[in-house]
Design a protein around this motif. Sequence first.
Motif, PDB file in Angstrom:
ATOM      1  N   ALA A 122      96.144  47.455  -4.397  1.00 58.09           N
ATOM      2  CA  ALA A 122      96.949  48.616  -3.985  1.00 58.09           C
ATOM      3  C   ALA A 122      96.828  49.780  -4.970  1.00 58.09           C
ATOM      4  O   ALA A 122      96.976  50.944  -4.572  1.00 58.09           O
ATOM      5  CB  ALA A 122      98.413  48.205  -3.826  1.00 58.09           C
ATOM      6  N   TYR A 123      96.544  49.494  -6.231  1.00 58.80           N
ATOM      7  CA  TYR A 123      96.373  50.551  -7.238  1.00 58.80           C
ATOM      8  C   TYR A 123      95.304  51.543  -6.793  1.00 58.80           C
ATOM      9  O   TYR A 123      95.397  52.747  -7.055  1.00 58.80           O
ATOM     10  CB  TYR A 123      95.977  49.876  -8.562  1.00 58.80           C
ATOM     11  CG  TYR A 123      95.834  50.782  -9.750  1.00 58.80           C
ATOM     12  CD1 TYR A 123      96.955  51.322 -10.385  1.00 58.80           C
ATOM     13  CD2 TYR A 123      94.565  51.072 -10.269  1.00 58.80           C
ATOM     14  CE1 TYR A 123      96.816  52.132 -11.509  1.00 58.80           C
ATOM     15  CE2 TYR A 123      94.418  51.883 -11.392  1.00 58.80           C
ATOM     16  CZ  TYR A 123      95.550  52.413 -12.000  1.00 58.80           C
ATOM     17  OH  TYR A 123      95.411  53.210 -13.102  1.00 58.80           O
ATOM     18  N   THR A 154      97.793  55.433 -10.465  1.00 64.77           N
ATOM     19  CA  THR A 154      99.239  55.250 -10.301  1.00 64.77           C
ATOM     20  C   THR A 154      99.757  55.987  -9.061  1.00 64.77           C
ATOM     21  O   THR A 154      99.469  57.171  -8.876  1.00 64.77           O
ATOM     22  CB  THR A 154      99.962  55.771 -11.556  1.00 64.77           C
ATOM     23  OG1 THR A 154      99.412  55.097 -12.690  1.00 64.77           O
ATOM     24  CG2 THR A 154     101.455  55.530 -11.477  1.00 64.77           C
ATOM     25  N   ALA A 155     100.504  55.283  -8.248  1.00 62.17           N
ATOM     26  CA  ALA A 155     101.027  55.895  -7.011  1.00 62.17           C
ATOM     27  C   ALA A 155     102.071  56.966  -7.345  1.00 62.17           C
ATOM     28  O   ALA A 155     102.850  56.801  -8.291  1.00 62.17           O
ATOM     29  CB  ALA A 155     101.664  54.810  -6.145  1.00 62.17           C
ATOM     30  N   ALA A 177     104.048  51.716   0.101  1.00 59.60           N
ATOM     31  CA  ALA A 177     102.796  52.469   0.275  1.00 59.60           C
ATOM     32  C   ALA A 177     102.130  52.072   1.588  1.00 59.60           C
ATOM     33  O   ALA A 177     101.689  52.920   2.360  1.00 59.60           O
ATOM     34  CB  ALA A 177     101.865  52.210  -0.902  1.00 59.60           C
ATOM     35  N   ARG A 214      89.315  53.741  -1.734  1.00 59.12           N
ATOM     36  CA  ARG A 214      90.732  53.661  -1.387  1.00 59.12           C
ATOM     37  C   ARG A 214      91.035  52.580  -0.337  1.00 59.12           C
ATOM     38  O   ARG A 214      92.195  52.330  -0.022  1.00 59.12           O
ATOM     39  CB  ARG A 214      91.231  55.029  -0.900  1.00 59.12           C
ATOM     40  CG  ARG A 214      91.434  55.977  -2.059  1.00 59.12           C
ATOM     41  CD  ARG A 214      91.700  57.385  -1.645  1.00 59.12           C
ATOM     42  NE  ARG A 214      91.935  58.220  -2.817  1.00 59.12           N
ATOM     43  CZ  ARG A 214      93.123  58.636  -3.248  1.00 59.12           C
ATOM     44  NH1 ARG A 214      94.211  58.359  -2.561  1.00 59.12           N
ATOM     45  NH2 ARG A 214      93.241  59.353  -4.342  1.00 59.12           N
ATOM     46  N   LEU A 251     106.528  59.232  -2.582  1.00 61.18           N
ATOM     47  CA  LEU A 251     106.472  58.223  -1.513  1.00 61.18           C
ATOM     48  C   LEU A 251     107.878  57.815  -1.071  1.00 61.18           C
ATOM     49  O   LEU A 251     108.123  57.599   0.126  1.00 61.18           O
ATOM     50  CB  LEU A 251     105.689  56.991  -1.968  1.00 61.18           C
ATOM     51  CG  LEU A 251     104.187  57.204  -2.199  1.00 61.18           C
ATOM     52  CD1 LEU A 251     103.557  55.925  -2.730  1.00 61.18           C
ATOM     53  CD2 LEU A 251     103.476  57.630  -0.915  1.00 61.18           C
ATOM     54  N   TYR A 266      96.982  61.355  -0.625  1.00 58.61           N
ATOM     55  CA  TYR A 266      96.566  61.874  -1.932  1.00 58.61           C
ATOM     56  C   TYR A 266      97.748  62.487  -2.678  1.00 58.61           C
ATOM     57  O   TYR A 266      98.583  63.156  -2.055  1.00 58.61           O
ATOM     58  CB  TYR A 266      95.488  62.954  -1.758  1.00 58.61           C
ATOM     59  CG  TYR A 266      94.211  62.385  -1.177  1.00 58.61           C
ATOM     60  CD1 TYR A 266      93.271  61.788  -1.998  1.00 58.61           C
ATOM     61  CD2 TYR A 266      93.981  62.418   0.199  1.00 58.61           C
ATOM     62  CE1 TYR A 266      92.116  61.232  -1.468  1.00 58.61           C
ATOM     63  CE2 TYR A 266      92.827  61.867   0.734  1.00 58.61           C
ATOM     64  CZ  TYR A 266      91.898  61.273  -0.106  1.00 58.61           C
ATOM     65  OH  TYR A 266      90.761  60.721   0.414  1.00 58.61           O
ATOM     66  N   ALA A 267      97.758  62.283  -3.990  1.00 60.12           N
ATOM     67  CA  ALA A 267      98.713  63.004  -4.836  1.00 60.12           C
ATOM     68  C   ALA A 267      98.112  64.385  -5.068  1.00 60.12           C
ATOM     69  O   ALA A 267      97.565  64.677  -6.141  1.00 60.12           O
ATOM     70  CB  ALA A 267      98.919  62.260  -6.150  1.00 60.12           C
ATOM     71  N   GLU A 298     105.112  57.691  -6.942  1.00 61.81           N
ATOM     72  CA  GLU A 298     106.205  56.876  -6.396  1.00 61.81           C
ATOM     73  C   GLU A 298     107.313  57.694  -5.741  1.00 61.81           C
ATOM     74  O   GLU A 298     107.734  57.420  -4.621  1.00 61.81           O
ATOM     75  CB  GLU A 298     106.814  56.018  -7.512  1.00 61.81           C
ATOM     76  CG  GLU A 298     105.861  54.977  -8.059  1.00 61.81           C
ATOM     77  CD  GLU A 298     106.555  53.983  -8.991  1.00 61.81           C
ATOM     78  OE1 GLU A 298     107.771  54.113  -9.234  1.00 61.81           O
ATOM     79  OE2 GLU A 298     105.864  53.059  -9.462  1.00 61.81           O
ATOM     80  N   TRP A 344      94.592  52.410  -3.725  1.00 57.30           N
ATOM     81  CA  TRP A 344      94.949  53.224  -2.550  1.00 57.30           C
ATOM     82  C   TRP A 344      95.251  54.662  -2.968  1.00 57.30           C
ATOM     83  O   TRP A 344      95.164  55.585  -2.165  1.00 57.30           O
ATOM     84  CB  TRP A 344      96.174  52.657  -1.817  1.00 57.30           C
ATOM     85  CG  TRP A 344      95.992  51.247  -1.332  1.00 57.30           C
ATOM     86  CD1 TRP A 344      94.820  50.531  -1.280  1.00 57.30           C
ATOM     87  CD2 TRP A 344      97.007  50.373  -0.835  1.00 57.30           C
ATOM     88  NE1 TRP A 344      95.044  49.280  -0.797  1.00 57.30           N
ATOM     89  CE2 TRP A 344      96.381  49.146  -0.512  1.00 57.30           C
ATOM     90  CE3 TRP A 344      98.381  50.490  -0.636  1.00 57.30           C
ATOM     91  CZ2 TRP A 344      97.081  48.061   0.004  1.00 57.30           C
ATOM     92  CZ3 TRP A 344      99.087  49.408  -0.115  1.00 57.30           C
ATOM     93  CH2 TRP A 344      98.440  48.215   0.202  1.00 57.30           C
ATOM     94  N   PHE A 345      95.641  54.813  -4.239  1.00 57.65           N
ATOM     95  CA  PHE A 345      95.931  56.162  -4.754  1.00 57.65           C
ATOM     96  C   PHE A 345      94.955  56.533  -5.866  1.00 57.65           C
ATOM     97  O   PHE A 345      95.161  57.500  -6.581  1.00 57.65           O
ATOM     98  CB  PHE A 345      97.381  56.232  -5.256  1.00 57.65           C
ATOM     99  CG  PHE A 345      98.355  55.974  -4.142  1.00 57.65           C
ATOM    100  CD1 PHE A 345      98.723  57.007  -3.292  1.00 57.65           C
ATOM    101  CD2 PHE A 345      98.843  54.705  -3.899  1.00 57.65           C
ATOM    102  CE1 PHE A 345      99.580  56.769  -2.230  1.00 57.65           C
ATOM    103  CE2 PHE A 345      99.696  54.461  -2.826  1.00 57.65           C
ATOM    104  CZ  PHE A 345     100.065  55.491  -1.993  1.00 57.65           C
TER     105      PHE A 345
END
Length: 401
Positions: free
Chosen positions: A240-241, A247-248, A42, A235, A253, A63-64, A250, A243-244
């Motif tokens: 790190a959680y 849940t990233a 990430a 963010r 990414l 962003y998701a 994944e 930052w998104f």
Amino acid sequence: MSIKRGRNFLLSPGPTNIPDRVLRAMQRPAIELHSDELIGLARSCLDDLKPLFRTQDGETFIYAANGHGAWESALSNSLSPGDRILVFETGIFGEAWAGMGKSLGLVPEFISGDWRHGIDPQALEDRLRADKNHAFKAILMVQTDTATGITSDVAAARQAIDNAAHPALFMVDAVASLAATDLRMDDWQVDVAVGASQKALMSPPGLSFVAASPKAMEHADKATLPRHYWDWRRRLDEEAYMWFCGTAPEHLLFALRVAIDMIQEEGLENIFRRHQRLADAVRAGINVWAEAGALELNALVPSEQSNSVSAIRVDERYSAPAIREICENQLNTSLGGGLGRLSGKAFRIGHMGDINEPMILGALGSVELGLEMCGVPHGKGSVTAAIATLANSASPALAAD
Ligand SMILES: Cc1ncc(COP(=O)(O)O)c(C=O)c1O
């Protein structure tokens, strides 16, 4: 049942062709959310987006979400209810971004356009000079409007803002231009730039990106539009959680990482040159079709003709959707349709991202066949014209070797 053989040619202006390497990167199990591997991945994506926006000083966010998410992030983090925003109309996307602003409580004003020209820097300067009390808090422009195939001059807009000594934030939609056409965020003092995964970044739809300048980050502390998921400040957390904001995404990414690797391997300058060269070939083909008078490129000024997408207007005696349908259903070639004012009146050829000479020549050949099948008068020989253009310009990848 219709049986199709061979690959479909995806020449729509987003989503675009996804390289096998990027697709394969997603063919793996999920990994632990807090693992060093995921955090490192990430971080590397966030950091490596910066050179794509040509920013060292800015913060990047992933962003998701699709491009609309990045639009909302840009507005909600830096503006307050009732703020006035000045927006250019070079196609449907400026209008849509402003429409989102309106529903968030902002007050848009348009500098109108005919959808065949890019932004007018003089009109911007004049409007800003007249805004003596600095009521406009942000200026929004779309670098490449995907509906019209028009690329506007971001540096010229910046110059106009400076000439008027106006302090508004300068926001640029680079969804259809990031990694296809140069955007120099720091040099041109762009405060907020937005991008998305599914165009020249050669990745699946589902991620969008925001780059925010230090000035925009300061505004985030003062802005009062409600935001939570989009919030830049949350963010920037060490965790790190956050930052998104959860849940990233994944697998997106994993894909993005490989797409950025591929961009780094080719080099941005080579990528810009490849896009220019292939777009020139597409335009050479379109201009041949135009000789019979039933079709023409929508963007009128050569320097504003986009290297990502070409919109082709079709005379009202003929059906643009029929051309697109024949190409889609019978010729394995997916094109974009006309949008907004150009709905039913144009079709679009996307030429951004993971694209090469045979794909361009194949697309031109298919469309020419589609025109023939639809009985649309057209000059013949688009592929020959494109070959001549390509033969006269060196392939950047070869030149780099
Ligand atoms: C220039 C531009 N801006 C914004 C968007 C919106 O992006 P999305 O459809 O991913 O929400 C698009 C989509 O095509 C676009 O071309």
